[in-house]
Enzyme design. Sequence first.
Site, PDB file in Angstrom:
ATOM      1  N   ASN A  60      -1.961   0.225   7.157  1.00  0.00           N
ATOM      2  CA  ASN A  60      -1.474  -1.090   7.582  1.00  0.00           C
ATOM      3  C   ASN A  60      -0.624  -1.821   6.536  1.00  0.00           C
ATOM      4  OD1 ASN A  60      -3.548  -1.734   5.902  1.00  0.00           O
ATOM      5  ND2 ASN A  60      -4.684  -2.990   7.372  1.00  0.00           N
TER       6      ASN A  60
ATOM      7  N   ARG B  16       2.554  -6.869   8.866  1.00  0.00           N
ATOM      8  CA  ARG B  16       1.883  -5.707   9.458  1.00  0.00           C
ATOM      9  C   ARG B  16       2.498  -5.329  10.806  1.00  0.00           C
ATOM     10  NH1 ARG B  16      -4.203  -7.262   7.383  1.00  0.00           N
ATOM     11  NH2 ARG B  16      -4.305  -5.784   5.642  1.00  0.00           N
TER      12      ARG B  16
ATOM     13  N   HIS C  22      -2.217  -5.252   1.598  1.00  0.00           N
ATOM     14  CA  HIS C  22      -3.526  -5.892   1.399  1.00  0.00           C
ATOM     15  C   HIS C  22      -3.323  -7.383   1.151  1.00  0.00           C
ATOM     16  CE1 HIS C  22      -7.542  -6.746  -0.191  1.00  0.00           C
ATOM     17  NE2 HIS C  22      -6.932  -7.423  -1.151  1.00  0.00           N
TER      18      HIS C  22
ATOM     19  N   LYS D 239       0.822  -1.208   0.000  1.00  0.00           N
ATOM     20  CA  LYS D 239       0.000   0.000   0.000  1.00  0.00           C
ATOM     21  C   LYS D 239       0.865   1.272   0.000  1.00  0.00           C
ATOM     22  CE  LYS D 239      -4.036  -2.112   2.283  1.00  0.00           C
ATOM     23  NZ  LYS D 239      -4.932  -1.995   3.481  1.00  0.00           N
TER      24      LYS D 239
ATOM     25  N   GLU E 232      -9.933  -9.818  -7.493  1.00  0.00           N
ATOM     26  CA  GLU E 232      -8.945  -8.773  -7.218  1.00  0.00           C
ATOM     27  C   GLU E 232      -7.754  -8.853  -8.179  1.00  0.00           C
ATOM     28  OE1 GLU E 232     -10.033  -8.421  -2.452  1.00  0.00           O
ATOM     29  OE2 GLU E 232      -8.044  -9.137  -3.057  1.00  0.00           O
TER      30      GLU E 232
ATOM     31  N   THR F 101      -5.450  -7.242  10.680  1.00  0.00           N
ATOM     32  CA  THR F 101      -5.702  -5.923  10.076  1.00  0.00           C
ATOM     33  C   THR F 101      -5.109  -4.808  10.938  1.00  0.00           C
ATOM     34  OG1 THR F 101      -7.780  -6.817   9.212  1.00  0.00           O
ATOM     35  CG2 THR F 101      -7.535  -4.410   9.211  1.00  0.00           C
TER      36      THR F 101
ATOM     37  N   PHE G 117     -15.303   3.854   7.530  1.00  0.00           N
ATOM     38  CA  PHE G 117     -13.929   4.201   7.151  1.00  0.00           C
ATOM     39  C   PHE G 117     -13.719   4.238   5.635  1.00  0.00           C
ATOM     40  CE2 PHE G 117     -13.957  -0.433   8.054  1.00  0.00           C
ATOM     41  CZ  PHE G 117     -13.503  -0.936   6.838  1.00  0.00           C
TER      42      PHE G 117
ATOM     43  N   TYR H 174     -12.529  -1.611  -3.412  1.00  0.00           N
ATOM     44  CA  TYR H 174     -13.047  -1.757  -2.038  1.00  0.00           C
ATOM     45  C   TYR H 174     -14.573  -1.607  -1.961  1.00  0.00           C
ATOM     46  CZ  TYR H 174      -8.441  -1.991   0.213  1.00  0.00           C
ATOM     47  OH  TYR H 174      -7.191  -2.390   0.648  1.00  0.00           O
TER      48      TYR H 174
END
Length: 143
Positions: A113, A103, A116, A10, A127, A92, A58, A50
Amino acid sequence: MSNKTLAIIKPDAVGNGYAGEIIDKIIKAGFKIKAMKMVRLTRASAEGFYAIHKERPFFGELVEYMTSGPCIPIALEKENAVEDYRKLIGATDPAKAEEGTIRKLYAKDIQFNAVHGSDSDENAEKEISHFFSRDELLNNYSE
Ligand code: UDP
Ligand code: MG
């Protein structure tokens, strides 16, 4: 049991310079990289990726975060890929992640975090298709 999953390094992890170390951990854990690219997501692409979370409180912040800089989607292959990769990255919320997980090592909090991971074989397929064309994957997967 499928053998594919989608990872994303990310924007926070790319920006912090952790991409190389994270890719190294993924390879050393036995995953094969089948396709990889660096992309800056558009708002539409992040919202689509998403969409499952669009009613969550969120969601807006998640889309902001995922479009804030380049990220690195990676199509991976390994026996039991979805479960094994989720074990490698940890919970998560990094505060709840096991020691040694990606993480735990590289994430700041439950939002930023670092990575993914797909949560099911069905979502892994979707995905992977979100980021990679058939041509980009053809001949790279072993089946
Ligand atoms: N997220 C967040 N706040 C939360 C839960 C999740 O900002 O309370 C973000 C976080 O970046 C997470 C992503 O939304 O990775 C997707 O959430 P999900 O529950 O699917 O977690 P994951 O599958 O990534 O572990
Ligand atoms: Mg998820």
